[in-house]
Scaffold this motif. Structure first.
Motif, mmCIF file in Angstrom:
data_model
loop_
_atom_site.group_PDB
_atom_site.id
_atom_site.type_symbol
_atom_site.label_atom_id
_atom_site.label_comp_id
_atom_site.label_asym_id
_atom_site.label_seq_id
_atom_site.Cartn_x
_atom_site.Cartn_y
_atom_site.Cartn_z
ATOM 1 N N HIS A 1 11.401 -7.172 -3.954
ATOM 2 C CA HIS A 1 10.824 -6.110 -4.787
ATOM 3 C C HIS A 1 11.005 -6.435 -6.265
ATOM 4 O O HIS A 1 10.045 -6.420 -7.043
ATOM 5 N N THR B 1 2.771 6.287 0.231
ATOM 6 C CA THR B 1 2.291 5.277 1.177
ATOM 7 C C THR B 1 1.098 4.520 0.608
ATOM 8 O O THR B 1 1.043 3.281 0.666
ATOM 9 N N HIS C 1 4.096 4.268 -10.046
ATOM 10 C CA HIS C 1 5.298 4.014 -9.252
ATOM 11 C C HIS C 1 6.566 4.416 -10.021
ATOM 12 O O HIS C 1 7.438 5.102 -9.480
ATOM 13 N N ARG D 1 8.379 -6.583 5.488
ATOM 14 C CA ARG D 1 8.092 -5.147 5.594
ATOM 15 C C ARG D 1 7.588 -4.780 6.986
ATOM 16 O O ARG D 1 7.950 -3.751 7.542
ATOM 17 N N HIS E 1 2.203 2.098 -2.179
ATOM 18 C CA HIS E 1 2.869 0.902 -1.667
ATOM 19 C C HIS E 1 1.858 -0.082 -1.058
ATOM 20 O O HIS E 1 1.934 -1.287 -1.311
#
Length: 192
Positions: free
Chosen positions: A15, A96, A167, A75, A99
């Motif tokens: 990340h 969701t 984000h 993931r 992402h």
């Protein structure tokens, strides 16, 4: 916050590495274009400096592609912590969607850049090494196609910054307004 509510160390590392690389690439690309413009304007820039900048941008883009595919594979094979129970449906959807939009752009931008590079001259030298020439994809070798693909790729930089802003704003909302400890899932030094 217990470890079961955190992302894995691999997910956290990928990340943050990808976050730094993606944001850095946007600003590096803008600097790269400034170098190119300075060259065409007769500034104190050499063609070698411009080619080096473009080659390193493309090389780093391929690194981002590999890391993004690794992150997606991780993931898909490792469960993620559940979202807080009190989150509204629209927040769950937004989280969701954001992402998955990041995954799309982290993979799509390097692929788009590869198409744009394949439509343009000169060839890409990985790590600026003349012995490591990136093969071109079978795409139209016209100026029009090169311009379109470069424009679409460049617009992706704005999409990265827009998604990043969304984000970060959501993470800060959860940390300071909701106080649900959500941000601690990805920043190990913070507690829930």
């Amino acid at each position: 916050m217990s470890d079961s509510k955190r992302y894995t160390g691999v997910a956290i590392a990928l990340h943050w590495i990808l976050a730094v690389l993606l944001v850095g690439m946007v600003f590096y690309a803008w600097n790269m274009e400034d170098l190119r413009d300075a060259l065409f304007a007769g500034g104190d820039v050499t063609i070698g400096e411009v080619q080096f900048a473009y080659n390193m941008h493309k090389t780093t883009g391929l690194l981002i592609l590999v890391l993004s595919l690794a992150r997606l594979a991780w993931r898909l094979t490792h469960p993620v912590p559940a979202l807080p129970a009190g989150m509204a449906g629209w927040e769950r959807f937004a989280a969701t969607a954001t992402h998955w939009a990041f995954y799309a752009i982290m993979i799509g931008m390097p692929l788009g850049g590869l198409v744009a590079a394949s439509a343009a001259e000169p060839p890409t030298l990985l790590f600026n090494n003349p012995d490591l020439v990136l093969p071109k994809l079978p795409v139209p070798q016209t100026e029009g196609f090169a311009d379109i693909t470069a424009s679409v790729h460049g617009a992706g930089g704005w999409a990265i910054l827009g998604l990043l802003g969304l984000h970060v704003a959501a993470a800060l909302k959860h940390q300071f307004i909701n106080k649900d400890g959500l941000i601690g899932r990805m920043i190990p030094v913070l507690k829930g």
